[in-house]
Design a protein around this motif. Structure first.
Motif, PDB file in Angstrom:
ATOM      1  N   LEU A 148       0.791  -1.162   0.254  1.00 33.58           N
ATOM      2  CA  LEU A 148       0.163  -0.080   0.169  1.00 33.58           C
ATOM      3  C   LEU A 148       0.747   1.274   0.012  1.00 33.58           C
ATOM      4  O   LEU A 148       0.457   2.390  -0.707  1.00 33.58           O
ATOM      5  N   THR A 149       1.802   1.060   0.756  1.00 35.60           N
ATOM      6  CA  THR A 149       2.787   2.312   0.815  1.00 35.60           C
ATOM      7  C   THR A 149       3.399   2.416  -0.369  1.00 35.60           C
ATOM      8  O   THR A 149       3.490   3.613  -1.253  1.00 35.60           O
ATOM      9  N   ALA A 150       3.914   1.403  -1.416  1.00 33.61           N
ATOM     10  CA  ALA A 150       4.548   1.770  -2.577  1.00 33.61           C
ATOM     11  C   ALA A 150       3.465   2.198  -3.501  1.00 33.61           C
ATOM     12  O   ALA A 150       3.823   2.926  -4.592  1.00 33.61           O
ATOM     13  N   ILE A 151       2.102   1.833  -3.509  1.00 41.52           N
ATOM     14  CA  ILE A 151       1.177   2.396  -4.507  1.00 41.52           C
ATOM     15  C   ILE A 151       1.000   3.576  -4.270  1.00 41.52           C
ATOM     16  O   ILE A 151       0.906   4.436  -5.130  1.00 41.52           O
ATOM     17  N   ALA A 152       0.927   4.208  -2.908  1.00 41.51           N
ATOM     18  CA  ALA A 152       0.645   5.572  -2.713  1.00 41.51           C
ATOM     19  C   ALA A 152       1.757   6.325  -3.362  1.00 41.51           C
ATOM     20  O   ALA A 152       1.712   7.387  -3.708  1.00 41.51           O
ATOM     21  N   ALA A 153       3.191   5.710  -2.848  1.00 40.07           N
ATOM     22  CA  ALA A 153       4.405   6.514  -3.465  1.00 40.07           C
ATOM     23  C   ALA A 153       4.274   6.752  -4.967  1.00 40.07           C
ATOM     24  O   ALA A 153       4.741   7.741  -5.454  1.00 40.07           O
ATOM     25  N   ARG A 154       3.898   5.707  -5.568  1.00 39.15           N
ATOM     26  CA  ARG A 154       3.802   5.519  -7.017  1.00 39.15           C
ATOM     27  C   ARG A 154       2.754   6.727  -7.540  1.00 39.15           C
ATOM     28  O   ARG A 154       2.772   7.296  -8.511  1.00 39.15           O
ATOM     29  N   ALA A 155       1.508   6.638  -6.972  1.00 34.82           N
ATOM     30  CA  ALA A 155       0.311   7.299  -7.669  1.00 34.82           C
ATOM     31  C   ALA A 155       0.932   9.102  -7.380  1.00 34.82           C
ATOM     32  O   ALA A 155       0.605   9.597  -7.924  1.00 34.82           O
ATOM     33  N   THR A 156       1.520   9.105  -6.175  1.00 37.38           N
ATOM     34  CA  THR A 156       2.012  10.574  -5.670  1.00 37.38           C
ATOM     35  C   THR A 156       3.114  10.822  -6.947  1.00 37.38           C
ATOM     36  O   THR A 156       2.788  12.035  -7.329  1.00 37.38           O
ATOM     37  N   LYS A 157       4.032  10.086  -7.413  1.00 31.49           N
ATOM     38  CA  LYS A 157       4.826  10.388  -8.341  1.00 31.49           C
ATOM     39  C   LYS A 157       4.532  10.736  -9.690  1.00 31.49           C
ATOM     40  O   LYS A 157       4.906  11.581 -10.386  1.00 31.49           O
ATOM     41  N   ASP A 158       3.203   9.836  -9.925  1.00 28.87           N
ATOM     42  CA  ASP A 158       2.862  10.060 -11.368  1.00 28.87           C
ATOM     43  C   ASP A 158       1.552  11.256 -11.213  1.00 28.87           C
ATOM     44  O   ASP A 158       0.927  11.378 -12.289  1.00 28.87           O
ATOM     45  N   ALA A 159       1.328  11.816 -10.113  1.00 29.43           N
ATOM     46  CA  ALA A 159       0.326  12.761  -9.860  1.00 29.43           C
ATOM     47  C   ALA A 159      -0.834  12.056 -10.221  1.00 29.43           C
ATOM     48  O   ALA A 159      -1.859  12.816 -10.932  1.00 29.43           O
ATOM     49  N   LYS A 160      -1.273  10.821 -10.097  1.00 27.07           N
ATOM     50  CA  LYS A 160      -2.641  10.233  -9.958  1.00 27.07           C
ATOM     51  C   LYS A 160      -3.327  10.176  -8.879  1.00 27.07           C
ATOM     52  O   LYS A 160      -2.821   9.932  -7.742  1.00 27.07           O
ATOM     53  N   PRO A 161      -4.676  10.544  -8.866  1.00 26.20           N
ATOM     54  CA  PRO A 161      -5.397  10.288  -7.483  1.00 26.20           C
ATOM     55  C   PRO A 161      -5.657   8.954  -7.121  1.00 26.20           C
ATOM     56  O   PRO A 161      -5.685   8.058  -7.793  1.00 26.20           O
ATOM     57  N   LEU A 162      -5.566   8.918  -5.634  1.00 26.26           N
ATOM     58  CA  LEU A 162      -5.452   7.639  -5.102  1.00 26.26           C
ATOM     59  C   LEU A 162      -6.663   7.579  -4.058  1.00 26.26           C
ATOM     60  O   LEU A 162      -6.954   8.275  -3.349  1.00 26.26           O
ATOM     61  N   ALA A 180      -1.005   9.955   3.888  1.00 25.35           N
ATOM     62  CA  ALA A 180      -1.002  11.356   3.521  1.00 25.35           C
ATOM     63  C   ALA A 180      -0.999  11.304   1.847  1.00 25.35           C
ATOM     64  O   ALA A 180      -1.415  12.328   1.169  1.00 25.35           O
ATOM     65  N   GLY A 181      -0.715  10.220   1.099  1.00 23.34           N
ATOM     66  CA  GLY A 181      -0.817   9.822  -0.083  1.00 23.34           C
ATOM     67  C   GLY A 181      -2.106   9.523  -0.821  1.00 23.34           C
ATOM     68  O   GLY A 181      -2.487   9.255  -1.861  1.00 23.34           O
ATOM     69  N   VAL A 182      -3.224   9.440   0.129  1.00 24.73           N
ATOM     70  CA  VAL A 182      -4.631   9.076  -0.195  1.00 24.73           C
ATOM     71  C   VAL A 182      -5.382  10.102  -0.304  1.00 24.73           C
ATOM     72  O   VAL A 182      -5.471  11.167   0.683  1.00 24.73           O
ATOM     73  N   ASP A 183      -6.007  10.097  -1.495  1.00 20.44           N
ATOM     74  CA  ASP A 183      -6.887  11.457  -1.743  1.00 20.44           C
ATOM     75  C   ASP A 183      -8.438  11.236  -1.317  1.00 20.44           C
ATOM     76  O   ASP A 183      -9.106  12.019  -0.893  1.00 20.44           O
ATOM     77  N   TYR A 184      -8.891  10.066  -1.150  1.00 14.11           N
ATOM     78  CA  TYR A 184     -10.199   9.617  -0.779  1.00 14.11           C
ATOM     79  C   TYR A 184     -10.121   8.003   0.007  1.00 14.11           C
ATOM     80  O   TYR A 184      -9.635   7.237  -0.711  1.00 14.11           O
ATOM     81  N   LEU A 185     -10.449   8.057   1.385  1.00 14.38           N
ATOM     82  CA  LEU A 185     -10.570   6.976   1.862  1.00 14.38           C
ATOM     83  C   LEU A 185     -12.204   6.612   2.327  1.00 14.38           C
ATOM     84  O   LEU A 185     -12.666   7.445   2.919  1.00 14.38           O
ATOM     85  N   PHE A 186     -12.615   5.365   1.797  1.00 12.92           N
ATOM     86  CA  PHE A 186     -13.992   4.925   2.181  1.00 12.92           C
ATOM     87  C   PHE A 186     -13.823   3.840   3.546  1.00 12.92           C
ATOM     88  O   PHE A 186     -13.350   2.892   3.424  1.00 12.92           O
ATOM     89  N   LEU A 187     -14.612   4.623   4.254  1.00 14.72           N
ATOM     90  CA  LEU A 187     -14.752   3.648   5.561  1.00 14.72           C
ATOM     91  C   LEU A 187     -15.861   3.883   6.690  1.00 14.72           C
ATOM     92  O   LEU A 187     -16.661   4.763   6.408  1.00 14.72           O
ATOM     93  N   ASN A 188     -15.953   2.936   7.396  1.00 12.70           N
ATOM     94  CA  ASN A 188     -17.237   3.095   8.129  1.00 12.70           C
ATOM     95  C   ASN A 188     -17.033   3.429   9.711  1.00 12.70           C
ATOM     96  O   ASN A 188     -15.609   3.759   9.734  1.00 12.70           O
TER      97      ASN A 188
END
Length: 314
Positions: A148-162, A180-188
């Motif tokens: 998950l950390t690597a996904i967030a880092a890649r999304a941030t690097k590529d300026a892709k919403p996560l 801090a790299g997550v734009d939207y988190l869905f939770l209860n």
């Protein structure tokens, strides 16, 4: 051209056994068995595909008949299914025993295969290409913390919403390291409590606490009580409409995530996006399945007429 969404997360089999009468612990109970493909990421992926998006799903899977069931469900929903297949392993599964009224007696989650989706898998050429082509990345907390950390880092690097789906109180904490790299988190509510280590009387306090953790935006579902959502600049609340003929609430949160993301990708603001999410969830709970097979942009538009406007919060 349809926008492209890359989903990385859970795609497995959910099995639910419902006891017919009163539960008799420690003995055989008559009942009925039901199984279907599930997983937070996979449910959201199928909903997004039915809403007209170009969705690619990447998830580990075993070389078994269960894995074939998942693949067939992806095909029927129009998802571009690209699993990592481990021929000598079993596809993950979640098995629950329910009382006659639907309350959980016990459940067993066989999810060890997800541990094999390590960060190095993100370096595979096809996965890197999928990141490059995507307009949005969606992951779920079935995956290991380091992935998950690597996904967030890649999304941030590529300026892709996560965006991310919390999955459970035990798993949502895996997102702490990269929140801090997550734009939207869905939770209860239970997942919000686990992530913030608090349970405030006023749900709006969760927004302050989640922002303090570094989260840019989120949507907190609260059963039949108002959904609260926030971005970096907005806060909204929306009372879900009463839904008649509820068949099964499984997958409602995943469909809400899909509805919200579909609206955000269409350029709508947060208040309208939450309305779309609540409408998608209402459609899903009327279905006996974790995703409503009849979900479509047209049906979503029809259901929207029953969803009230969101309240903007200061």
């Amino acid at each position: 051209m349809a926008k492209k969404i890359l989903v990385l997360g859970g795609a497995h089999i959910d099995r639910r056994g419902r006891i017919s009468g009163d539960t008799a612990p420690g003995s055989s109970n008559p009942g009925a068995w039901f199984e279907e493909p599930g997983g937070g990421g996979f449910n959201a992926a199928r909903n997004l595909a039915r809403l007209g998006f170009d969705v690619r799903m990447i998830s580990p899977r075993g070389g078994d008949a269960t894995g074939e069931m998942v693949a067939e469900a992806a095909r029927q929903a129009g998802v571009d299914d690209r699993p990592f297949v481990f021929l000598d392993r079993k596809t993950p599964s979640y098995t629950a025993i329910l009382e006659n009224d639907g309350n959980l007696v016990i459940a067993l989650a066989d999810m060890e295969l997800y541990r094999l989706f390590g960060p190095r898998r993100l370096m595979i050429r096809s996965v890197r290409d999928a990141f490059d082509e995507a307009d949005l990345i969606l992951c779920d907390a079935n995956l290991p913390t380091e992935t998950l950390t690597a996904i967030a880092a890649r999304a941030t690097k590529d300026a892709k919403p996560l965006a991310a789906i919390a999955i459970s109180p035990a798993k949502v904490v895996r997102l702490n390291a990269c929140i801090a790299g997550v734009d939207y988190l869905f939770l209860n509510e239970a997942e919000a409590a686990a992530l913030t280590q608090s349970r405030p009387e006023n749900a709006l306090q969760w927004i302050d606490q989640l922002r303090a953790l570094g989260l840019k935006g989120g949507v907190i579902t609260r059963g039949q009580r108002p959904v609260v959502a926030f971005s970096e600049s907005e806060m909204v609340s929306l009372q879900p409409p009463a839904v008649e003929d509820i068949a099964d609430v499984t997958g409602a949160g995943d469909s809400l995530a899909a509805g919200v993301l579909s609206a955000l990708l269409a350029g709508l603001d947060l208040s309208e996006a939450v309305r779309h999410g609540v409408a998608a969830a209402a459609i899903t709970v009327q279905s006996p399945f974790a995703t409503a097979e009849n979900l479509s942009p047209e049906l979503l538009k029809t259901m929207l007429a029953l969803v009230p406007k969101a309240e903007m919060l200061s």
